[in-house]
Write a protein that holds these residues in place. Structure first.
Motif, mmCIF file in Angstrom:
data_model
loop_
_atom_site.group_PDB
_atom_site.id
_atom_site.type_symbol
_atom_site.label_atom_id
_atom_site.label_comp_id
_atom_site.label_asym_id
_atom_site.label_seq_id
_atom_site.Cartn_x
_atom_site.Cartn_y
_atom_site.Cartn_z
ATOM 1 N N GLU A 160 0.822 -1.223 0.000
ATOM 2 C CA GLU A 160 0.000 0.000 0.000
ATOM 3 C C GLU A 160 0.852 1.268 0.000
ATOM 4 O O GLU A 160 0.594 2.196 -0.747
ATOM 5 N N SER A 161 1.898 1.259 0.862
ATOM 6 C CA SER A 161 2.736 2.465 0.921
ATOM 7 C C SER A 161 3.504 2.636 -0.386
ATOM 8 O O SER A 161 3.746 3.753 -0.836
ATOM 9 N N LEU A 162 3.835 1.547 -1.018
ATOM 10 C CA LEU A 162 4.541 1.619 -2.297
ATOM 11 C C LEU A 162 3.624 2.206 -3.376
ATOM 12 O O LEU A 162 4.047 3.028 -4.199
ATOM 13 N N GLN A 163 2.344 1.781 -3.332
ATOM 14 C CA GLN A 163 1.366 2.329 -4.289
ATOM 15 C C GLN A 163 1.280 3.845 -4.128
ATOM 16 O O GLN A 163 1.252 4.588 -5.095
ATOM 17 N N ARG A 164 1.229 4.279 -2.848
ATOM 18 C CA ARG A 164 1.160 5.728 -2.594
ATOM 19 C C ARG A 164 2.394 6.427 -3.163
ATOM 20 O O ARG A 164 2.303 7.484 -3.767
ATOM 21 N N GLU A 165 3.558 5.790 -2.957
ATOM 22 C CA GLU A 165 4.805 6.367 -3.484
ATOM 23 C C GLU A 165 4.751 6.527 -4.995
ATOM 24 O O GLU A 165 5.174 7.534 -5.543
ATOM 25 N N ILE A 166 4.195 5.498 -5.654
ATOM 26 C CA ILE A 166 4.073 5.553 -7.122
ATOM 27 C C ILE A 166 3.170 6.713 -7.527
ATOM 28 O O ILE A 166 3.509 7.523 -8.394
ATOM 29 N N ASP A 167 2.028 6.811 -6.847
ATOM 30 C CA ASP A 167 1.049 7.856 -7.184
ATOM 31 C C ASP A 167 1.604 9.252 -6.990
ATOM 32 O O ASP A 167 1.323 10.172 -7.752
ATOM 33 N N ARG A 168 2.397 9.407 -5.930
ATOM 34 C CA ARG A 168 2.859 10.762 -5.594
ATOM 35 C C ARG A 168 4.105 11.194 -6.337
ATOM 36 O O ARG A 168 4.496 12.349 -6.267
ATOM 37 N N PHE A 169 4.728 10.271 -6.995
ATOM 38 C CA PHE A 169 5.970 10.587 -7.700
ATOM 39 C C PHE A 169 5.690 11.608 -8.806
ATOM 40 O O PHE A 169 4.888 11.363 -9.692
ATOM 41 N N ILE A 170 6.312 12.791 -8.679
ATOM 42 C CA ILE A 170 6.062 13.838 -9.669
ATOM 43 C C ILE A 170 7.019 13.700 -10.840
ATOM 44 O O ILE A 170 8.237 13.670 -10.667
ATOM 45 N N ILE A 171 6.435 13.610 -12.041
ATOM 46 C CA ILE A 171 7.266 13.486 -13.241
ATOM 47 C C ILE A 171 7.015 14.696 -14.127
ATOM 48 O O ILE A 171 5.955 14.857 -14.704
ATOM 49 N N GLU A 172 7.996 15.602 -14.174
ATOM 50 C CA GLU A 172 7.838 16.788 -15.014
ATOM 51 C C GLU A 172 8.960 16.921 -16.020
ATOM 52 O O GLU A 172 8.985 17.854 -16.789
ATOM 53 N N SER A 173 9.887 15.992 -15.982
ATOM 54 C CA SER A 173 11.005 16.074 -16.928
ATOM 55 C C SER A 173 11.475 14.662 -17.251
ATOM 56 O O SER A 173 11.102 13.700 -16.571
ATOM 57 N N THR A 174 12.265 14.562 -18.275
ATOM 58 C CA THR A 174 12.767 13.250 -18.663
ATOM 59 C C THR A 174 13.668 12.662 -17.582
ATOM 60 O O THR A 174 13.722 11.448 -17.395
ATOM 61 N N GLU A 175 14.357 13.551 -16.837
ATOM 62 C CA GLU A 175 15.195 13.072 -15.738
ATOM 63 C C GLU A 175 14.345 12.398 -14.663
ATOM 64 O O GLU A 175 14.671 11.313 -14.161
ATOM 65 N N GLN A 176 13.252 13.053 -14.337
ATOM 66 C CA GLN A 176 12.364 12.492 -13.319
ATOM 67 C C GLN A 176 11.726 11.196 -13.806
ATOM 68 O O GLN A 176 11.501 10.270 -13.038
ATOM 69 N N LEU A 177 11.453 11.149 -15.098
ATOM 70 C CA LEU A 177 10.878 9.932 -15.675
ATOM 71 C C LEU A 177 11.859 8.764 -15.514
ATOM 72 O O LEU A 177 11.485 7.654 -15.118
ATOM 73 N N GLU A 178 13.113 9.078 -15.790
ATOM 74 C CA GLU A 178 14.151 8.055 -15.680
ATOM 75 C C GLU A 178 14.329 7.624 -14.209
ATOM 76 O O GLU A 178 14.450 6.427 -13.905
ATOM 77 N N ASN A 225 1.427 -7.808 -8.636
ATOM 78 C CA ASN A 225 1.180 -7.639 -10.068
ATOM 79 C C ASN A 225 0.454 -6.335 -10.367
ATOM 80 O O ASN A 225 0.774 -5.636 -11.326
ATOM 81 N N GLN A 226 -0.533 -6.017 -9.482
ATOM 82 C CA GLN A 226 -1.263 -4.756 -9.649
ATOM 83 C C GLN A 226 -0.320 -3.568 -9.557
ATOM 84 O O GLN A 226 -0.394 -2.628 -10.353
ATOM 85 N N LEU A 227 0.577 -3.645 -8.560
ATOM 86 C CA LEU A 227 1.555 -2.580 -8.342
ATOM 87 C C LEU A 227 2.426 -2.363 -9.581
ATOM 88 O O LEU A 227 2.652 -1.242 -10.036
ATOM 89 N N LYS A 228 2.869 -3.501 -10.119
ATOM 90 C CA LYS A 228 3.755 -3.467 -11.282
ATOM 91 C C LYS A 228 3.025 -2.814 -12.463
ATOM 92 O O LYS A 228 3.568 -1.937 -13.146
ATOM 93 N N LEU A 229 1.779 -3.246 -12.654
ATOM 94 C CA LEU A 229 0.977 -2.715 -13.749
ATOM 95 C C LEU A 229 0.763 -1.213 -13.612
ATOM 96 O O LEU A 229 0.891 -0.468 -14.581
ATOM 97 N N SER A 230 0.443 -0.779 -12.384
ATOM 98 C CA SER A 230 0.155 0.648 -12.200
ATOM 99 C C SER A 230 1.402 1.494 -12.432
ATOM 100 O O SER A 230 1.327 2.596 -12.965
ATOM 101 N N ALA A 231 2.580 0.972 -12.043
ATOM 102 C CA ALA A 231 3.832 1.692 -12.308
ATOM 103 C C ALA A 231 4.082 1.786 -13.811
ATOM 104 O O ALA A 231 4.429 2.856 -14.336
#
Ligand code: PHE
Length: 337
Positions: A1-19, A55-61
C-alpha cells in the motif's frame, strides 16, 4: 500500500524524473522487483493474494510510466510544465455581437419611440397593389420605373406578388387596419433589382414613419425630422429640405444632413458637396388616404422613409455595402463591444 502511494505521488515533469521513476520502480533491482523476491518467504496460503497485489503494483507503475512518457513527448508539454497556473488571466470567448445595421436601427427606433411612435411590420413578399397601386402609383406610369422590382408572379390584371421595393406598403397595411390617430415606424428589409456596387445592393434596410391625425402639417414633419436628426447625428447637424416627387406624398421633399465626416466642408464621401441625403418624405397624398378609407377633409398626415445601411457604413467607416450582407465573422467580430 505504501509503495502504491509512493508511485502515485511521484512527480514526473522532466525526462530526468521519468528516468528516476523507472530506476526506482521498474528495473530488476527496483523496489517492486525487490518485493517479488520476497514472495518465496510468504506462507503458501497468503502467497496468491500477495502475488496478485504485486502484479497490480507493477501494472500501475508501468501505466504511469507510459502515460507520463507520452505527455513529455508531445511538443506542447516539451517544457514539462503541466500544472494549472491560476494567476493567468482567463481566455475571452467570442460570443457573437450585434450587426452594425441592427445597432443603427436600434438607435433610430429608440429615438422615435421616445417621440411616441410604435413599431409596425409587414411582409417582405408583398402584394403589387400595396407596393404600388394603393400608394397612388398609376398603372403603367413611369413612376414604377423609379424602383426596379423583383416580381415573383406576374399575370396582367391580377394582384401579383413581389419583393417590396420600399417599406411604404406597411403604411397601407396600418391605415387599412387602424383608425387615426396613427403614429408608427416600420423598419425592415427592402429589395431592388439594381446593379450591385460598393454603394448599392439588391437588399437593404429602410425605416418608414407615418403620422396621421387632425391638423397635421408640414411643420410637424419638419420638427420631427429635425428632432430625430439632432439626436441621431449630433446637435450641430444642419438639415436641408429639397423639393422632390413621390406618387404617395404631396408636397414631397428629400432631406440632406451636413456630412458628418467633413462637417459640411466637402469630402470624398459626400462628393465634395458637404451634404448627405438621408430620407424622402412628404404629406400623405389625399388619394392614399382615400384608398384606405380615411377622409382627407378630416385627417392629414406625413410620411418619411430613410435608408439605414448607408448610415451604418458612415458611422462605422465601412467602405463597401456588400460587407454588411456577407456574414463574414472577421468583419462582424469587429463590432463586439
Ligand atoms: N418610399 C420612398 C423610397 O423608398 C421613401 C419615402 C417614404 C418618401 C415615405 C416619402 C414618404 O424612396
Amino acid at each position: 500500500e505504501s509503495l502504491q502511494r509512493e508511485i502515485d505521488r511521484f512527480i514526473i515533469e522532466s525526462t530526468e524524473q521519468l528516468e528516476a521513476f523507472r530506476l526506482q520502480f521498474m528495473v530488476r533491482k527496483g523496489s517492486i522487483a525487490e518485493l517479488f523476491n520476497q514472495l518465496k518467504n510468504v506462507s503458501p496460503t497468503e502467497r496468491p493474494v500477495f502475488g496478485q497485489l504485486l502484479n497490480q503494483l507493477k501494472l500501475s507503475a508501468e501505466k504511469k510510466y507510459d502515460r507520463e512518457k507520452k505527455q513529455l513527448d508531445t511538443p506542447s508539454s516539451s517544457t514539462g510544465k503541466k500544472h494549472l497556473d491560476l494567476t493567468l488571466p482567463g481566455r475571452q470567448e467570442y460570443s457573437g455581437s450585434e450587426h452594425p445595421v441592427q445597432k443603427v436601427l436600434g438607435d433610430m427606433k429608440q429615438i422615435f419611440r421616445s417621440m411616441g411612435f410604435t413599431i409596425a411590420t409587414g411582409p417582405e413578399l408583398e402584394r403589387d397593389s400595396y407596393n404600388f397601386d394603393m400608394l397612388n402609383f398609376p398603372a403603367n406610369h413611369p413612376a414604377r420605373d423609379m424602383q426596379d422590382t423583383f416580381f415573383i408572379t406576374r399575370n396582367d390584371g391580377e394582384d401579383n406578388l413581389l419583393l417590396r421595393t420600399h417599406t411604404s406598403p406597411v403604411q397601407i397595411r396600418v391605415m387599412l387596419d387602424e383608425k387615426p390617430p396613427i403614429r408608427v415606424i416600420c423598419p425592415g428589409k427592402v429589395y431592388r433589382n439594381e446593379a450591385i456596387s460598393a454603394r448599392s445592393y439588391c437588399v437593404f434596410h429602410q425605416l418608414e414613419g407615418l403620422y396621421i391625425d387632425k391638423h397635421v402639417s408640414f411643420s410637424d414633419l419638419k420638427a420631427t425630422i429635425y428632432s430625430f436628426a439632432k439626436q441621431m447625428f449630433g446637435s450641430t447637424v444642419q438639415l436641408r429640405f429639397r423639393p422632390s416627387f413621390f406618387p404617395f406624398t404631396e408636397p414631397s421633399a428629400e432631406v440632406d444632413v451636413t456630412c458628418y465626416l467633413c462637417g459640411g466642408k466637402g469630402c470624398r464621401v459626400c462628393k465634395k458637396s458637404g451634404w448627405l441625403e438621408i430620407l424622402g418624405c412628404g404629406m400623405v397624398h389625399p388619394n392614399v388616404l382615400r384608398n384606405c378609407s380615411i377622409d382627407p377633409d378630416e385627417y392629414s398626415g406625413f410620411a418619411f422613409g430613410m435608408g439605414v445601411d448607408r448610415t451604418a457604413l458612415l458611422r462605422y467607416k465601412i467602405d463597401d455595402i456588400r460587407l454588411l450582407f456577407e456574414n463574414d465573422v472577421r468583419m462582424l467580430e469587429q463590432f463586439s463591444q
